[in-house]
Design a protein around this motif. Structure first.
Motif, PDB file in Angstrom:
ATOM      1  N   HIS B 269      14.788  46.497  50.228  1.00 28.70           N
ATOM      2  CA  HIS B 269      14.589  46.495  51.677  1.00 28.70           C
ATOM      3  C   HIS B 269      13.226  47.085  52.029  1.00 28.70           C
ATOM      4  CE1 HIS B 269      15.565  46.593  55.924  1.00 28.70           C
ATOM      5  NE2 HIS B 269      15.109  47.836  55.942  1.00 28.70           N
ATOM      6  N   PHE B 270      12.903  48.152  51.354  1.00 28.84           N
ATOM      7  CA  PHE B 270      11.613  48.803  51.587  1.00 28.84           C
ATOM      8  C   PHE B 270      10.453  47.869  51.225  1.00 28.84           C
ATOM      9  CE2 PHE B 270       8.143  51.436  49.820  1.00 28.84           C
ATOM     10  CZ  PHE B 270       7.761  52.078  50.982  1.00 28.84           C
ATOM     11  N   ALA B 271      10.583  47.205  50.071  1.00 26.65           N
ATOM     12  CA  ALA B 271       9.525  46.267  49.648  1.00 26.65           C
ATOM     13  C   ALA B 271       9.389  45.129  50.659  1.00 26.65           C
ATOM     14  CB  ALA B 271       9.839  45.710  48.259  1.00 26.65           C
ATOM     15  N   TRP B 272      10.514  44.678  51.163  1.00 23.73           N
ATOM     16  CA  TRP B 272      10.530  43.595  52.159  1.00 23.73           C
ATOM     17  C   TRP B 272       9.841  44.035  53.443  1.00 23.73           C
ATOM     18  CZ3 TRP B 272      13.246  43.759  56.859  1.00 23.73           C
ATOM     19  CH2 TRP B 272      13.318  42.534  57.560  1.00 23.73           C
ATOM     20  N   GLU B 273      10.220  45.247  53.895  1.00 25.50           N
ATOM     21  CA  GLU B 273       9.632  45.811  55.122  1.00 25.50           C
ATOM     22  C   GLU B 273       8.118  45.916  55.031  1.00 25.50           C
ATOM     23  OE1 GLU B 273      12.370  49.212  57.360  1.00 25.50           O
ATOM     24  OE2 GLU B 273      11.240  49.709  55.563  1.00 25.50           O
ATOM     25  N   GLU B 274       7.660  46.402  53.883  1.00 31.33           N
ATOM     26  CA  GLU B 274       6.241  46.724  53.746  1.00 31.33           C
ATOM     27  C   GLU B 274       5.448  45.626  53.034  1.00 31.33           C
ATOM     28  OE1 GLU B 274       5.219  48.975  55.454  1.00 31.33           O
ATOM     29  OE2 GLU B 274       6.819  50.443  55.719  1.00 31.33           O
ATOM     30  N   GLY B 275       6.107  44.541  52.703  1.00 33.61           N
ATOM     31  CA  GLY B 275       5.410  43.433  52.047  1.00 33.61           C
ATOM     32  C   GLY B 275       4.880  43.780  50.665  1.00 33.61           C
ATOM     33  N   LEU B 276       5.616  44.608  49.942  1.00 40.76           N
ATOM     34  CA  LEU B 276       5.169  45.000  48.601  1.00 40.76           C
ATOM     35  C   LEU B 276       5.648  44.001  47.550  1.00 40.76           C
ATOM     36  CD1 LEU B 276       5.948  48.815  48.843  1.00 40.76           C
ATOM     37  CD2 LEU B 276       3.670  47.760  48.747  1.00 40.76           C
ATOM     38  N   PHE B 277       4.831  43.803  46.572  1.00 43.45           N
ATOM     39  CA  PHE B 277       5.162  42.950  45.433  1.00 43.45           C
ATOM     40  C   PHE B 277       5.912  43.822  44.423  1.00 43.45           C
ATOM     41  CE2 PHE B 277       4.808  40.456  41.739  1.00 43.45           C
ATOM     42  CZ  PHE B 277       4.371  39.185  42.061  1.00 43.45           C
ATOM     43  N   LEU B 278       7.112  43.389  44.037  1.00 46.42           N
ATOM     44  CA  LEU B 278       7.959  44.209  43.154  1.00 46.42           C
ATOM     45  C   LEU B 278       7.779  43.831  41.686  1.00 46.42           C
ATOM     46  CD1 LEU B 278      11.454  44.455  44.904  1.00 46.42           C
ATOM     47  CD2 LEU B 278      10.060  46.364  44.088  1.00 46.42           C
ATOM     48  N   LEU B 279       7.511  44.826  40.856  1.00 47.53           N
ATOM     49  CA  LEU B 279       7.555  44.627  39.405  1.00 47.53           C
ATOM     50  C   LEU B 279       8.741  45.424  38.859  1.00 47.53           C
ATOM     51  CD1 LEU B 279       3.885  44.909  38.057  1.00 47.53           C
ATOM     52  CD2 LEU B 279       5.020  43.004  39.163  1.00 47.53           C
ATOM     53  N   ALA B 280       9.711  44.720  38.281  1.00 46.83           N
ATOM     54  CA  ALA B 280      10.902  45.394  37.756  1.00 46.83           C
ATOM     55  C   ALA B 280      10.880  45.346  36.232  1.00 46.83           C
ATOM     56  CB  ALA B 280      12.157  44.732  38.308  1.00 46.83           C
ATOM     57  N   ASP B 281      10.615  46.488  35.654  1.00 52.59           N
ATOM     58  CA  ASP B 281      10.587  46.627  34.198  1.00 52.59           C
ATOM     59  C   ASP B 281      12.028  46.878  33.753  1.00 52.59           C
ATOM     60  OD1 ASP B 281      10.425  47.654  31.609  1.00 52.59           O
ATOM     61  OD2 ASP B 281       8.597  48.796  32.005  1.00 52.59           O
ATOM     62  N   GLU B 282      12.646  45.829  33.228  1.00 50.77           N
ATOM     63  CA  GLU B 282      14.085  45.902  32.905  1.00 50.77           C
ATOM     64  C   GLU B 282      14.317  45.722  31.400  1.00 50.77           C
ATOM     65  OE1 GLU B 282      15.326  42.858  35.823  1.00 50.77           O
ATOM     66  OE2 GLU B 282      15.912  44.472  37.196  1.00 50.77           O
ATOM     67  N   VAL B 283      13.368  46.255  30.614  1.00 50.25           N
ATOM     68  CA  VAL B 283      13.463  46.037  29.170  1.00 50.25           C
ATOM     69  C   VAL B 283      14.639  46.779  28.537  1.00 50.25           C
ATOM     70  CG1 VAL B 283      10.996  45.575  28.931  1.00 50.25           C
ATOM     71  CG2 VAL B 283      11.845  47.882  28.529  1.00 50.25           C
ATOM     72  N   TYR B 284      15.187  47.760  29.243  1.00 52.97           N
ATOM     73  CA  TYR B 284      16.336  48.487  28.684  1.00 52.97           C
ATOM     74  C   TYR B 284      17.657  47.992  29.269  1.00 52.97           C
ATOM     75  CZ  TYR B 284      12.763  51.491  26.745  1.00 52.97           C
ATOM     76  OH  TYR B 284      11.671  51.959  26.056  1.00 52.97           O
ATOM     77  N   GLN B 285      17.690  46.762  29.731  1.00 50.37           N
ATOM     78  CA  GLN B 285      18.896  46.269  30.422  1.00 50.37           C
ATOM     79  C   GLN B 285      20.141  46.289  29.550  1.00 50.37           C
ATOM     80  OE1 GLN B 285      18.585  41.640  31.101  1.00 50.37           O
ATOM     81  NE2 GLN B 285      16.552  42.495  31.291  1.00 50.37           N
ATOM     82  N   ASP B 286      19.979  46.237  28.243  1.00 46.37           N
ATOM     83  CA  ASP B 286      21.152  46.324  27.360  1.00 46.37           C
ATOM     84  C   ASP B 286      21.503  47.766  26.998  1.00 46.37           C
ATOM     85  OD1 ASP B 286      21.952  43.629  26.970  1.00 46.37           O
ATOM     86  OD2 ASP B 286      20.150  43.310  25.745  1.00 46.37           O
ATOM     87  N   ASN B 287      20.624  48.704  27.349  1.00 49.07           N
ATOM     88  CA  ASN B 287      20.819  50.092  26.927  1.00 49.07           C
ATOM     89  C   ASN B 287      21.384  50.944  28.051  1.00 49.07           C
ATOM     90  OD1 ASN B 287      18.080  49.042  25.414  1.00 49.07           O
ATOM     91  ND2 ASN B 287      19.405  50.221  24.079  1.00 49.07           N
ATOM     92  N   VAL B 288      22.651  50.752  28.336  1.00 45.94           N
ATOM     93  CA  VAL B 288      23.328  51.571  29.341  1.00 45.94           C
ATOM     94  C   VAL B 288      24.513  52.259  28.662  1.00 45.94           C
ATOM     95  CG1 VAL B 288      24.616  51.557  31.513  1.00 45.94           C
ATOM     96  CG2 VAL B 288      22.608  50.091  31.237  1.00 45.94           C
TER      97      VAL B 288
END
Lengths: 505, 505
Positions: B269-288
């Motif tokens: 929501h914040f990124a949308w409000e402020e027009g920010l480009f999101l980079l999501a580093d999700e390399v640990y997605q299997d490590n929970v």
């Protein structure tokens, strides 16, 4: 958009002006550089093979009208395996053994391949290709590279600590340029490159906001490098920048010339005189075909010129798994050897590569086999030599064939292909064709190459992508297609050219 | 020297302040970043194993005085195989089959592995891993990635044309940042990153001459990301730059937190409000590991927030073969998925990656197995699941063990390791130790880590390499050593810490 700036500059400076449109077909949004065209080609084939509707470069246009060819022949990029060249068995055996060490118990793999695989694995963390290597590269592989260089250069010593394993040669070239072009006077740093050149150089220079300083190879003299031209370019550049780096491509890409020892001595002397940092792109060191030519490494010549030179001239030399007889482009293996690198520059280089962690370890393993192939007496030796010589012998024949055939075509003039894997013939275009190209806002040789593609399905790269003397036009074509296909291709180019001349007479 | 500029800036900005000196030993000229230390470690071992005289990090110093440890334990880098983790059998089988297709006739390889290998090879030029792929990556692998993402995200559609195969995740992150930070206002572009962060981000930002905008994770709240802190950082940064990009690492590195859905919604929501480009580093997605936590991809959450968000927020998500349960770091495999990328940015991205030709194809093949593992009913399914669950179960146990043990040590406070593969405990250092560190011109936690290394042989990375709140000190330690070794390691850290507190009380 502001963000387009860097890339637009690259495109502008390198003269990459490929249009997206071929006839009625878009090249699916890519294709603004020789590489795009190149890289795109497999995808185009995939699409032809069925799955996608957005077909582009194919023999049928969307309206169902048959194009005047049955297949696209990609003679635009040095991608040997894609053109049907088979991998060197021994190389793939070693890499497969490293990949899946259970195979070390498999009796169908030769002992010499197993020995190499074990040695590589013992030098990897946890004996796995899946571990990061140190950023500079697996130690025992750098040892093998150093030994290879020593042998190649008749015993001139090489130190594994001066070897850096890279992600293809391109990665090494970009990294070194990045370090050499930095600091306050960055945007005044001049980098001398041959024209014609492999466009990685112009792209890297542009990206770094440095200044490209062109020196022209002598087409009338078999694309030789003349040191007087180097001096002219240097002195001229000194008026507006600070030339610091001199790039050499030997054997030449796209021009295929092989420099003689005397020429290399002249270049080195010039670099010594002017304090230039030498980058020697020697990725085609195994690709020498003319019997009158021989590959001389810059390192060896530098050594033989005596201590004053050997202790002072800064040199980096690049090699790769992608070319030669192995053609392992997809592995992105490569190395560079640094000579007389200033300790400060070394420190920066180490830090720069550290951020990227390491180059791909399977590519490092492939590089190892290239520099440490089977030796006489080893089990795989004969097969290895047979495969290697078949590939290189074949390329030599095709080099000869290409030169001869092109020179029979009126309006095409082709220097001997002494080395590398490309022809770079000059094409003499009629005035009317040049005007027509201008109407289409295209470089004349791009216009020619696009026509060639449209009408014959043959994909080559216009000379304007590499740089050329004003008013001259060329294209680069690989000699990688199998001999039979190459003959057909050359005949088609000939027919096209004759017809093109008639059309625009 | 002018040429040192770029790198010095990187070092300065990231706080990489490793000294070359450990006791009487130089770390052989490398070692100015967490990565240098990391990367150097295998070489150090090699040297310990005999060949070289310039020994460094070893249990014996050059004067022959025994150090108080028998081996160096490298807990500084997420390099699973180097720590003894075995590769996933199926992955290596598929890659070996692709490498050496003669094995397709070998009955000891399972059919499901052969099917995958054939499919990959059919999508490669000349059916060889040695061909360049198109720059974006082998088409069928991108199809598999897209299907994997769809499955992971409960059916949210993914398009292979939005997938780019990269040379590890780092390569993707650097490329995207390079494009987003360009143009005239380049040096005013702000990139928001978490503190603590994985230093690739700060290094890339520095190299691009952009402005690093720090937002602080909430240590007291399990390193959670609080959107109010994001807003604070953003508004403050607006006074001196133009914040355009917001980087998120989830699960966190080095902090190990796993973001809940609500938190991700707030960020989006914040990124949308402020027009920010999101980079999501999700390399640990299997490590929970924490049972109360679950991985939510930014893409899925974005989708679920409705069309206004899903059609507008620009997002790139990164994944890699290097982490998870496969730990194939050396292969340099990775992908990124782009969402709502502006066509101009896409065009630039395509051109940028075209210059580099393609990411390593063996790494692409490894990525394929990660996203297309054996399915129920397939021959390799059970073994695959057994191996995967053993590795992840083991990591979960070690995560728990590490947290518990650290929290028993007076002066160490460790948040739960919800995910990823690191502990990032806070260490409370006595005033006297801080003064001593200053005398040595070292960050206090660097001083601590160096002491730890000198006295126990345990190599960890000081918090100052990742960034931290002023006046707080941490270190990052992986939980990758085998359980038994990890227990010894934790006990040693405990003993060291207690002694350290006494020494500087």
């Amino acid at each position: 958009m502001a963000t387009m700036c860097v890339i637009q500059k690259i495109v502008r400076r390198t003269g990459w002006q490929f249009k997206h449109q071929i006839g009625h077909h878009r090249i699916s949004g890519l294709g603004q550089s020789p590489y795009c065209i190149a890289a795109e080609a497999p995808a185009l084939e995939n699409k032809v093979n069925g799955r996608h509707r957005i077909l582009t470069l194919q023999s049928m246009n969307p309206q169902g009208v048959k194009k005047p060819f049955d297949e696209v022949i990609k003679a635009n990029i040095g991608d040997a395996h894609a053109m049907g060249q088979q991998p060197i068995t021994f190389l793939r055996q070693v890499v497969a053994l490293c990949t899946y060490p259970d195979l070390l118990d498999n009796p169908s793999f030769p002992q010499d391949a197993k020995r190499r695989a074990k040695r590589i694995l013992e030098s990897c963390g946890g004996q796995s290709l899946g571990s990061y290597s140190i950023s500079q590269g697996v130690h025992c592989i750098r040892e093998d590279v150093a030994r290879y260089i020593e042998k190649r250069d008749g015993g001139v010593p090489a130190d594994p600590n001066n070897i850096y394993l890279t992600c293809g040669a391109s990665d090494g070239i970009s990294s070194i340029l990045k370090i050499l072009v930095s600091g306050e006077d960055k945007s005044r740093t001049g980098v001398m490159i041959p024209i014609p050149q492999y466009p990685l150089y112009s792209a890297a220079i542009s990206e770094l906001n440095a200044i490209q300083v062109n020196y022209y190879l002598d087409e009338d003299n078999c694309w030789a490098l003349n040191v007087n031209e180097l001096r002219r370019a240097f002195l001229h550049a000194k008026q507006y920048c600070n030339p610091k780096v001199l790039c050499i491509i030997n054997p030449g890409n796209p021009t295929g010339q092989v420099q003689n020892k005397r020429c290399i001595e002249d270049v080195i002397h010039f670099a010594w005189e002017e304090g230039l940092f030498l980058l020697a792109d020697e990725v085609y060191q195994d690709n020498v075909y003319s019997e009158s030519c021989q590959f001389h490494s810059f390192k060896k010549v530098l050594h033989d010129m005596g201590q004053e030179y050997f202790n002072n001239v800064e040199l980096v030399s690049f090699h790769s798994t992608s070319k030669g007889y192995m053609g392992e482009c997809g592995y992105r293996g490569g190395y560079m050897e640094v000579v007389n690198l200033h300790p400060d520059v070394t420190a920066q280089l180490v830090k720069l590569i550290s951020v990227r962690l390491c180059s791909p370890v399977p590519g490092q393993a492939a590089m190892d086999v290239v520099v440490n192939p089977p030796q006489p007496g080893e089990e795989s030796f004969e097969q290895f030599i047979r495969e290697k010589e078949a590939i290189l012998g074949n390329l030599a024949q095709k080099a000869k064939l290409t030169e001869e055939l092109f020179n029979k075509v009126p309006g095409i003039k082709c220097n001997p292909l002494q080395g590398a894997m490309y022809a770079f013939p000059r094409i003499f275009l009629p005035e009317k064709a040049i005007e027509k190209a201008k109407e289409h806002q295209m470089a004349p040789d791009l216009f020619y190459c696009m026509k060639l593609l449209e009408e014959t399905g043959i994909c080559v790269v216009p000379g304007s992508g590499f740089g050329q003397n004003d008013g001259t036009y060329h294209f680069r074509m690989t000699i990688l297609p199998p001999a039979e296909k190459l003959k057909i291709l050359l005949q088609k180019v000939k027919d096209f050219h004759v017809q093109f001349l008639e059309e625009y007479a």
